[in-house]
Design a protein around this motif. Structure first.
Motif, short mmCIF file in Angstrom:
data_model
loop_
_atom_site.label_atom_id
_atom_site.label_comp_id
_atom_site.label_asym_id
_atom_site.label_seq_id
_atom_site.Cartn_x
_atom_site.Cartn_y
_atom_site.Cartn_z
N THR A 150 0.89 -1.26 -0.02
CA THR A 150 -0.04 0.06 0.02
C THR A 150 1.08 1.32 -0.11
O THR A 150 1.97 1.22 0.49
CB THR A 150 -0.78 0.13 1.17
OG1 THR A 150 -1.60 -1.26 1.24
CG2 THR A 150 -1.98 1.40 1.17
N ALA A 197 -1.82 7.95 -6.96
CA ALA A 197 -2.94 6.93 -7.30
C ALA A 197 -2.72 6.12 -8.49
O ALA A 197 -2.64 5.05 -8.71
CB ALA A 197 -4.12 7.73 -7.20
N ALA A 215 -1.17 2.42 -9.33
CA ALA A 215 -2.20 1.32 -10.03
C ALA A 215 -1.14 0.64 -10.89
O ALA A 215 -1.31 -0.55 -11.01
CB ALA A 215 -3.20 2.18 -10.64
N SER A 252 -2.03 -1.03 -3.45
CA SER A 252 -3.25 -0.04 -3.09
C SER A 252 -2.80 1.23 -2.95
O SER A 252 -1.44 1.72 -2.64
CB SER A 252 -3.65 -0.84 -1.98
OG SER A 252 -4.11 -2.18 -2.14
N GLU A 295 -4.00 4.82 -0.73
CA GLU A 295 -4.52 5.96 0.09
C GLU A 295 -4.24 7.10 0.22
O GLU A 295 -3.03 7.37 0.20
CB GLU A 295 -4.66 5.29 1.59
CG GLU A 295 -5.15 3.74 1.49
CD GLU A 295 -5.72 3.37 2.92
OE1 GLU A 295 -5.53 4.21 3.86
OE2 GLU A 295 -5.98 2.05 3.14
N ASP A 331 -8.54 10.99 -8.82
CA ASP A 331 -8.12 9.98 -7.64
C ASP A 331 -9.21 9.02 -7.82
O ASP A 331 -8.81 7.72 -7.39
CB ASP A 331 -8.53 11.04 -6.32
CG ASP A 331 -7.26 11.84 -6.44
OD1 ASP A 331 -6.42 11.90 -7.17
OD2 ASP A 331 -7.75 13.05 -5.69
N ASP A 332 -10.50 8.94 -7.75
CA ASP A 332 -11.52 7.88 -7.65
C ASP A 332 -11.35 6.97 -9.00
O ASP A 332 -11.38 5.76 -9.02
CB ASP A 332 -12.98 8.46 -7.81
CG ASP A 332 -13.80 7.34 -7.75
OD1 ASP A 332 -14.11 6.78 -6.73
OD2 ASP A 332 -14.37 7.02 -8.64
N LEU A 333 -11.03 7.50 -10.06
CA LEU A 333 -10.92 6.55 -11.17
C LEU A 333 -9.66 5.75 -11.28
O LEU A 333 -9.70 4.72 -11.71
CB LEU A 333 -10.74 7.51 -12.69
CG LEU A 333 -10.91 6.94 -14.03
CD1 LEU A 333 -12.28 6.26 -14.00
CD2 LEU A 333 -10.52 7.87 -14.93
N PHE A 334 -8.83 6.08 -10.61
CA PHE A 334 -7.45 5.16 -10.33
C PHE A 334 -7.53 4.31 -9.35
O PHE A 334 -6.68 3.58 -8.99
CB PHE A 334 -6.38 6.40 -10.33
CG PHE A 334 -5.72 7.08 -11.52
CD1 PHE A 334 -5.64 6.32 -12.56
CD2 PHE A 334 -5.80 8.48 -11.34
CE1 PHE A 334 -5.58 7.01 -13.80
CE2 PHE A 334 -5.25 9.06 -12.64
CZ PHE A 334 -5.17 8.60 -13.59
N GLY A 335 -8.47 4.41 -8.53
CA GLY A 335 -8.99 3.37 -7.40
C GLY A 335 -8.39 3.74 -6.22
O GLY A 335 -8.50 2.96 -5.20
N THR A 384 -8.35 5.05 -2.48
CA THR A 384 -9.01 5.35 -1.21
C THR A 384 -8.77 6.51 -0.54
O THR A 384 -7.50 6.79 -0.46
CB THR A 384 -8.84 4.41 -0.15
OG1 THR A 384 -9.26 2.95 -0.71
CG2 THR A 384 -9.82 4.52 1.21
#
Length: 337
Positions: free
Chosen positions: A72, A88, A92, A97, A99, A122-126, A128
């Motif tokens: 992570t 992010a 990926a 992971s 955060e 940020d959300d698109l790349f997964g 948290t």
């Protein structure tokens, strides 16, 4: 120097050197006789995550995370942080992971700022995302998350805002050698290398790279876009000193080696200024290039001001490092409109 650096763990995110281009149409638009030629180094042209200067730092940071067996990657930044978005994306690519501890550092609450730009990516790349108020210690929260993950049998790598640790700065120490090699190929020498100064890592890395190569670190000049000038100078000096220590313990800086300039911060970090808006529009309309509104736009406004007031007259060519941040334009749509 480069041979020493590449022995460190490194996860490649760039595909070769970024180009250097001359902005002839911009020079004509400024209409300044006797002013230096203006060049840009296109560090916005990188394939991963939309590109930007943080990828140079992340090559070393992600490399160390993988070398340590981490699963992570945790980092911090403002809500529209370019570093967070690229962290992010790089995580990926590396199979980690990610955060992000993002704080409301800029007092903006319009829809574009809250949901568009880097926030969307940020959300698109997964990633948290942990959102927190602007006055919290984001790095402490990131470290707490690492402890919690450790209790679950996972291993996290934590880095602060901008990836501007001494290790992260190695990315721009390598870039300094890249620039010197391109100067030799172009048959010129830049009198100034201009960068924005947020978390100070880009300036510190370039200065450390030039110093270790026996060149002049004072060629690098940054415009502070985050901290008041005295704090920006102090942070840049300390980070450059620590980065140089990683590369070449025999070399040291003198006070005149680190040049940080003010005058473009305006009312604060992430707050638009008229000079920034003019610079973004002028570069877009003369060259078809896009500066971001938080970093590059303000620093380029400083470059334009220096050329217009004649303080750089009769100097050699000037290089501006385009550090990316394109998604920020969409987050600042109301200001640009």
């Amino acid at each position: 120097m480069l041979d020493q650096l590449v022995r460190r763990p490194r996860f490649l995110l760039l595909e070769g050197r970024t180009p250097i281009q001359r902005l002839i149409r911009l020079e004509q638009s400024l209409g300044c006789h006797g002013c230096p030629p203006i060049y840009v180094k296109r560090d916005d042209l990188m394939g991963v995550g939309g590109g930007g200067n943080k990828l140079r730092k992340l090559e070393f940071l992600i490399g160390e995370a993988l070398d340590q067996g981490c699963d992570t990657f945790i980092t911090t930044g403002a809500r529209q942080s370019n570093h967070a978005r690229l962290s992010a994306a790089a995580a990926a690519r590396a199979g980690l992971s990610c955060e992000l501890v993002l704080t409301d550092t800029v007092a903006r609450y319009d829809e574009a700022y809250l949901r568009n730009g880097n926030v969307l990516l940020d959300d698109l790349f997964g990633a948290t995302v942990l959102r927190r108020p602007g006055d919290v210690d984001a790095f402490a929260i990131a470290e707490e998350r690492a402890v919690l993950l450790s209790a679950e049998g996972r291993r996290a790598y934590v880095v602060g805002s901008g990836g501007s640790s001494p290790l992260g700065c190695l990315g721009y120490a390598v870039c300094a050698e890249e620039i010197m090699a391109q100067e030799a190929e172009l048959g010129l020498r830049f009198s100034r290398i201009i960068v924005p100064n947020g978390s100070s890592g880009t300036h510190a890395g370039l200065a450390a790279g030039l110093k270790a190569a026996g060149d002049e670190p004072s060629r690098v000049e940054s415009f502070t876009v985050l901290a008041p000038i005295e704090k920006a100078r102090a942070v840049t000096n300390e980070l450059a000193r620590r980065a140089l220590g990683v590369i070449d313990r025999a070399s040291t800086f003198v006070a005149s080696d680190i040049v940080v300039t003010d005058g473009q911060l305006g009312d604060g970090y992430g707050v638009p200024t008229e000079a920034m808006l003019e610079a973004v529009r002028l570069v877009a309309r003369s060259e078809g290039l896009l500066l971001d509104p938080v970093y590059g736009g303000k620093a380029f406004a400083g470059l334009i001001a220096a050329i217009r007031n004649g303080s750089w007259r009769s100097e050699g060519p000037v290089l501006f490092v385009m550090t990316g941040g394109l998604p920020g334009l969409f987050a600042y749509e109301p200001a640009l409109r």
